[in-house]
Each structure stands twice: as structure tokens, then as C-alpha cells.
Design an enzyme around this catalytic site. Sequence first.
Site, mmCIF file in Angstrom:
data_model
loop_
_atom_site.group_PDB
_atom_site.id
_atom_site.type_symbol
_atom_site.label_atom_id
_atom_site.label_comp_id
_atom_site.label_asym_id
_atom_site.label_seq_id
_atom_site.Cartn_x
_atom_site.Cartn_y
_atom_site.Cartn_z
ATOM 1 N N GLU A 1 22.709 -13.790 -30.747
ATOM 2 C CA GLU A 1 23.476 -14.545 -29.739
ATOM 3 C C GLU A 1 22.667 -14.711 -28.471
ATOM 4 O O GLU A 1 22.668 -15.790 -27.860
ATOM 5 C CB GLU A 1 24.797 -13.847 -29.458
ATOM 6 C CG GLU A 1 25.659 -14.517 -28.398
ATOM 7 C CD GLU A 1 26.094 -15.954 -28.752
ATOM 8 O OE1 GLU A 1 25.934 -16.366 -29.916
ATOM 9 O OE2 GLU A 1 26.574 -16.643 -27.837
ATOM 10 N N HIS B 1 7.818 -6.343 -40.992
ATOM 11 C CA HIS B 1 7.789 -7.146 -42.240
ATOM 12 C C HIS B 1 7.454 -8.601 -41.942
ATOM 13 O O HIS B 1 7.742 -9.478 -42.758
ATOM 14 C CB HIS B 1 9.144 -7.033 -42.934
ATOM 15 C CG HIS B 1 9.480 -5.635 -43.346
ATOM 16 N ND1 HIS B 1 8.878 -4.991 -44.405
ATOM 17 C CD2 HIS B 1 10.319 -4.729 -42.792
ATOM 18 C CE1 HIS B 1 9.351 -3.770 -44.515
ATOM 19 N NE2 HIS B 1 10.222 -3.574 -43.550
ATOM 20 N N TRP C 1 47.970 -25.928 -21.127
ATOM 21 C CA TRP C 1 46.995 -25.521 -22.144
ATOM 22 C C TRP C 1 47.777 -24.596 -23.064
ATOM 23 O O TRP C 1 48.082 -23.448 -22.702
ATOM 24 C CB TRP C 1 45.825 -24.802 -21.481
ATOM 25 C CG TRP C 1 44.875 -24.158 -22.445
ATOM 26 C CD1 TRP C 1 44.916 -22.880 -22.913
ATOM 27 C CD2 TRP C 1 43.754 -24.759 -23.094
ATOM 28 N NE1 TRP C 1 43.910 -22.659 -23.792
ATOM 29 C CE2 TRP C 1 43.156 -23.784 -23.932
ATOM 30 C CE3 TRP C 1 43.174 -26.013 -23.051
ATOM 31 C CZ2 TRP C 1 42.045 -24.027 -24.704
ATOM 32 C CZ3 TRP C 1 42.049 -26.259 -23.827
ATOM 33 C CH2 TRP C 1 41.499 -25.295 -24.648
ATOM 34 N N ASN D 1 51.874 -20.890 -15.577
ATOM 35 C CA ASN D 1 50.532 -20.687 -16.121
ATOM 36 C C ASN D 1 50.440 -19.219 -16.487
ATOM 37 O O ASN D 1 50.655 -18.352 -15.649
ATOM 38 C CB ASN D 1 49.462 -21.042 -15.072
ATOM 39 C CG ASN D 1 48.060 -20.670 -15.567
ATOM 40 O OD1 ASN D 1 47.796 -20.686 -16.771
ATOM 41 N ND2 ASN D 1 47.181 -20.300 -14.645
ATOM 42 N N GLY D 2 50.160 -18.916 -17.745
ATOM 43 C CA GLY D 2 50.012 -17.514 -18.141
ATOM 44 C C GLY D 2 50.665 -17.261 -19.478
ATOM 45 O O GLY D 2 50.882 -18.172 -20.274
ATOM 46 N N LYS E 1 21.690 -18.347 -26.890
ATOM 47 C CA LYS E 1 22.002 -18.757 -25.501
ATOM 48 C C LYS E 1 20.752 -19.279 -24.816
ATOM 49 O O LYS E 1 20.747 -20.330 -24.182
ATOM 50 C CB LYS E 1 22.565 -17.571 -24.702
ATOM 51 C CG LYS E 1 24.003 -17.228 -24.978
ATOM 52 C CD LYS E 1 24.944 -18.327 -24.577
ATOM 53 C CE LYS E 1 25.794 -18.877 -25.554
ATOM 54 N NZ LYS E 1 26.252 -19.049 -26.720
ATOM 55 N N LYS F 1 30.188 -30.054 -27.430
ATOM 56 C CA LYS F 1 31.070 -28.888 -27.317
ATOM 57 C C LYS F 1 31.729 -28.571 -28.652
ATOM 58 O O LYS F 1 31.893 -27.432 -29.017
ATOM 59 C CB LYS F 1 32.161 -29.147 -26.263
ATOM 60 C CG LYS F 1 33.061 -27.943 -26.005
ATOM 61 C CD LYS F 1 32.280 -26.790 -25.438
ATOM 62 C CE LYS F 1 33.086 -25.528 -25.298
ATOM 63 N NZ LYS F 1 32.246 -24.344 -25.001
ATOM 64 N N CYS G 1 46.642 -23.416 -17.786
ATOM 65 C CA CYS G 1 47.553 -24.460 -17.300
ATOM 66 C C CYS G 1 47.291 -24.719 -15.816
ATOM 67 O O CYS G 1 46.674 -23.933 -15.132
ATOM 68 C CB CYS G 1 48.985 -23.995 -17.483
ATOM 69 S SG CYS G 1 49.389 -23.631 -19.187
ATOM 70 N N ARG H 1 40.623 -28.135 -15.931
ATOM 71 C CA ARG H 1 41.024 -26.846 -16.528
ATOM 72 C C ARG H 1 41.342 -27.003 -18.012
ATOM 73 O O ARG H 1 41.559 -26.031 -18.721
ATOM 74 C CB ARG H 1 42.250 -26.287 -15.792
ATOM 75 C CG ARG H 1 42.014 -25.971 -14.331
ATOM 76 C CD ARG H 1 43.319 -25.847 -13.554
ATOM 77 N NE ARG H 1 44.072 -24.681 -13.917
ATOM 78 C CZ ARG H 1 43.923 -23.488 -13.311
ATOM 79 N NH1 ARG H 1 43.030 -23.348 -12.358
ATOM 80 N NH2 ARG H 1 44.647 -22.455 -13.652
ATOM 81 N N GLU I 1 19.679 -22.620 -26.210
ATOM 82 C CA GLU I 1 20.612 -23.722 -25.940
ATOM 83 C C GLU I 1 20.461 -24.280 -24.539
ATOM 84 O O GLU I 1 20.586 -25.492 -24.341
ATOM 85 C CB GLU I 1 22.047 -23.219 -26.094
ATOM 86 C CG GLU I 1 22.490 -22.982 -27.504
ATOM 87 C CD GLU I 1 23.944 -22.593 -27.576
ATOM 88 O OE1 GLU I 1 24.706 -23.344 -28.177
ATOM 89 O OE2 GLU I 1 24.312 -21.546 -26.999
HETATM 90 C C1 AGP Z 1 27.806 -23.119 -28.172
HETATM 91 O O1 AGP Z 1 27.225 -22.230 -27.208
HETATM 92 C C2 AGP Z 1 27.896 -22.351 -29.388
HETATM 93 N N1 AGP Z 1 26.633 -21.654 -29.493
HETATM 94 C C3 AGP Z 1 28.133 -23.169 -30.638
HETATM 95 O O2 AGP Z 1 27.207 -22.733 -31.593
HETATM 96 C C4 AGP Z 1 29.533 -22.940 -31.155
HETATM 97 O O3 AGP Z 1 29.733 -21.544 -31.244
HETATM 98 C C5 AGP Z 1 29.704 -23.557 -32.545
HETATM 99 O O4 AGP Z 1 29.477 -24.941 -32.466
HETATM 100 C C6 AGP Z 1 31.105 -23.281 -33.100
HETATM 101 O O5 AGP Z 1 32.061 -23.878 -32.270
HETATM 102 P P1 AGP Z 1 33.616 -23.511 -32.525
HETATM 103 O O6 AGP Z 1 33.783 -22.067 -32.117
HETATM 104 O O7 AGP Z 1 34.387 -24.456 -31.662
HETATM 105 O O8 AGP Z 1 33.877 -23.704 -33.990
#
Ligand code: AGP
Length: 616
Positions: free
Chosen positions: A489, A512, A75, A101-102, A493, A611, A2, A27, A496
Site C-alpha cells: 500500500e 530471491h 450521504w 449529519n451523523g 500511494k 476515482k 451530510c 462533501r 499514484e
Molecule cells: C486509489 O488510491 C486506490 N489505490 C485504488 O486502487 C482503489 O483502491 C481501487 O480502484 C478500488 O476502488 P474501490 O474501493 O472503489 O473498489
Amino acid sequence: MCGIVGYTGPQPAVPLLLEGLRHLEYRGYDSAGLAVVSANGHLEIRKAAGRLDRLTESLKVAPIHGRVGVGHTRWATHGRPSDENAHPHTDCTGRVCVVHNGVVENYRELRDQLLAQGHHFTSETDTEVLAHLIEVELTELPEASDGEGPRLLTACRKALDRVEGLYAIAAVSLDDPDLIVGARSRAPLIVGLSAEGNFLASDVPAVLGETRRVVRLKEQDLVALRPDSVLIVDRYGRQRERAVDVVTWDRTAAEKAGYPHFFLKEVYEQPEALERTCAGRLVDDHVVLPELSGLDVESIRRVVLTGCGSAYHACLMARYAFEAWLRLPVDVDMGSELRYRDVALDPSVLCIAVSQSGETADTLAAFELARAHGAQCVALTNSVGSAITSLADHVVYQHSGPEVAVVSSKTFTGQLTTLLLIGLALAERVGRATPVSLQKVVGALTDLPRSVQEALATAQDSSRIAERHAHVNRLLFLGRGVGYPTALEGALKLKEISYIHAEGYPAGELKHGPLALVEPGSLVVVLATRSATLGKLISNIEEVRARGGSIIAITSRGDDLIAPHADEIIRVPETVELVSPVVNVVPMQLLAYYAAVARGCDPDKPRNLAKSVTVE
Ligand code: AGP
């Protein structure tokens, strides 16, 4: 998170509050509101769900004139985004209002106490209890301030003594119309000093248009702000002097808190975000998740975890914990695959869908499939009121705060940590895991913000290594056990944000197939923190080195087993193995970031990505 803004001075408050809120929009928020002590001595409140424009429109239709006020962008953490749940919130008299906020962790207990005393509530929020607690203290204080400073300041201080959780608040009262009281505990709050009055805000961008002179309140500080005076006290009411800083940043830099990119800022926000994720949920060696109290645990025969991208990786990591603690079969699949499988789902299945946005189409579709087959459905999300919550029988929020960068960092570690909390809560009810093993994990989660903070201290290593190898075009990430989804992961990263082709693979699978990729100069990142399979992993490392590959090892501080087998080492603090991905992912986030910057990529807006993937 927030956003809070306050102003007291000779200028009309509304334009200044709106301008401040506009510069806190970064934010993230889902509703906004403000309260002004009007010229005719009333507390005028306007609040609206949605964007700030809705609030601005309402103020055009019904203007408010006054010189003292507080504003807020919400938020949502407790209670859906709605006009009623938007801040500010008032007490029963309507003479005191608060923005916050919190998270008030003990708000249910406080709300019950206040209801028993005859208070009535108009929202679902945790924040509203603060206004009523202040009201109670004001009625118990002597009429005249007793030298401890303004009555509202004392009332806020006493009220907040009853609060468990993290907060930054701003409060005004008609009984002291030019005063704003602020207070903070584990959430930021600053004072802006200007010749035309004084400001209170969650962050510097909100006041930069009016002043560059700011006072960053310290932990547990309270402040009484008037147009021409600032009184700061600690939680015991003792006056405190705080330094005045002159901010040199421009506003954009300020929104990134001085970091060059939101992604890096959010990587560094992880300790604070994880503290919010665990706030109120780790109590006396146990996990408290009232959100799951209605779950029929006894009927569960199988668990299905689903998500996409990093959320899917979090599910893969959590599987190891769920299997160990619940002694049940655990099926993990990405949403885009699960939704089309002819998979056996029925009421004996617990389906947990993980989505920070709560809007990912494939995850929603998989969740709907589980629901249609009668599974018990739990949504794990960062977004209150998102689509996934309407499909769920139970919702557990990760409370990571808004994530501006397209690529996940704090929301990923928040997802995994929340999954571990869920697993622990279920394990305690199922009773198949030894209490001692569970308590060790609770301890590791309690220490997690500090462990991640220490892992962030490896940034120089990651930066040096990333810049040295920024020219490479392909990498392998290897791990065993939970190190395998951690490798996935790390590879994601890097792909991406730096566009380097990277692949995560189980180290035991190297021979393998992927070993064919290894040649002199190949670069391989290995998750080599302490684990039962570390010895096997060293053999895999030697398979790579024997073919001229170079090894970057992420290993446990104090463990010298790996040193002879690695070309470069990043040491991270040790933690319980099932929790280790939360710590071990940090150097990989930093490696990806510095490689992206070295290659001239924009870490905040990677090409081709969004996003939230709300389409198939
Ligand atoms: C972005 O860095 C993520 N790697 C992306 O894969 C994200 O985790 C995925 O699109 C799922 O998003 P969500 O958690 O909002 O469902």
C-alpha cells in the site's frame, strides 16, 4: 458526510439555502432537501434523490416563500438514496422537522420504543427517530417556556440525551416559526452571523457568500438561532459564550478546510472517519454487527476476500487476522484475477468483496462469480445503494464519508478497519479464538482514532524525508507479515501521486531477486514496528545496507532495536500487530503526499487515474 444549512432572517430563505447546499456539494451526497416555514404558517418540504439540480427544479415548479428554513445534502448511511429517505424528516404532527449529519447508533431501539408509543415512520433512516423524540419531549414540556430558553431548544436537548452516536442537527417547529435549533456531538456545526439574519451550517463554505463571521460550536453545544439573536447552551442547558471568528479563507480553501489538497485533508480526517466506522460496533469488549446476523457461519469452510488496488491490499492485511481468528483457509485475490480463475467456489465459501465505491467492475464481476457458485456474499462498501450492494446477501458499510481525492486514504483505513470488525464478529460466533486475544483487538480498535491521530504527528518527519529524497526515481518498500501488504500500500500511494516507481516486497524474499536492484544510494522503506519477525527483518535491513542502500524505517515509538540499522526513522504508536497497518500506513500516506508536492504533482488529481474504475 451530510451537509446542513439553516437560515432565519428578513431575506427569502430558499435561495440562501440552495446556495449554501451548493457550496457543500464537495462533501459528496446522493439526495437533497429543504424545509421552509412558509409565509402562510405551513412547513413546506421539498426533497429529491440525486443531484441538487433536481431539488432546484422542483422548487421552480412549486416555489416556496418563507424566511426561515433548513436544507440538507444526504450521504446515505442507513437507507438507500431515495426521495423518502432524503432529509428533512418530520414528526407525526408534521409541525417539527429535522436535518442530521451523523449516525444514530441506537436508532433501532429508539424506533421500537417510539413505534410502541404509536409513532409511525415514513423512511428507513436513523434520522427520522430524532424528529419523533423531539415531538415526545415537546408534548411533555409545559406550554410556556420556563426560562430555560425556547421550548424547542429544551426539547432538542432532552431528546438528544437519549441518542447514542454522532450528530449535528438543525430543527425547526411551526410552534416557534422564526427559530432554528442546532446541536452537535462529534460532528461539526457552525453559526454564521450577518446583518441580514443568521445561518447554521456544517461547514464554512456554506455561509461564506453571506458572512465571514462564524461561531464554531463546541462539542455538545446547542444553539437557538433567531434573526437577531443567538443563544448557545451546553448539554445541561447552561448558557455558554463562544468566540466569533472571522474567516479569511476563500471558498475553495474552505472546502478543503484550509488544507492545500483534499488528499491531505482526508489523511487528517482518518481519526474522525475511523470513529464513524466503529461507532456503535464496539460494545463492552465485543463487536456488534447486526448486518451479519443472517449469515450461516457454521457452514463456512473457506473465506475468499477480493477487491482491487488498495481494497485488495486491505484484504491481504485482513487475511492474517481471519486465519488467526477463524482457523479457516483464507484465499485473497484481486478482482481482475479472481473473475477469470477457474476457482472452486461453493455454498461453503464466504466471499467478502471490498469496494469503497461499490462500482469497481472487476470486483463486481468477481463477486458475481462467487454468487453464481452459491457462496455467501458480503459486500463491504462506503457507498449506500451502490451496485455491489445489489449483489450481496449482506452489506456492511464502512461509514468513512465521501472521499474527494482520487487516491484513497481514509477509505482504505476504513476498509481495513471494517474487515477487522467483520473478522472479530465472525470469530466470536465461530468460537475458535481465545476471548482474551479478541478483546485485545477490540481494545486496539477502540483506541484506533487516537493512535492514528498520534501517527499524524509524524508529518514533519515525513515531510522532511520526502523533500530530501524527492529526486529519487525508484524505491523499495519491505515488510514481513502484515507489514508486507502494508509495504504494498505504501508503494502504491507513492506511485499514484508522485509517479516515483516503488515496489512493495516481502522482506524475506529480498535475496530471491530484488536484492539485485540494491546499489549504493538505493532507498528502501521498511515497516519495522514491533512484531515476532522483527529480528529477521533487521537481517534483511543489513542485507540492504551492506550493499550501500539507505533505510527509512517506520518503527514503534520507544523501540530502539532499529535505530542502529536505519538512516532515518519515523516512530508511530504501537498497537496490536494485526491492527498495525491502519496506523503504519499513515506516515507512508504522508511520505507520498510530500514527495508529490515536492515534485510538482497534483495529489488530488493524479494522471491517468479515476476515482472509480467502472470499466475492465
Ligand atoms: C486509489 O488510491 C486506490 N489505490 C485504488 O486502487 C482503489 O483502491 C481501487 O480502484 C478500488 O476502488 P474501490 O474501493 O472503489 O473498489
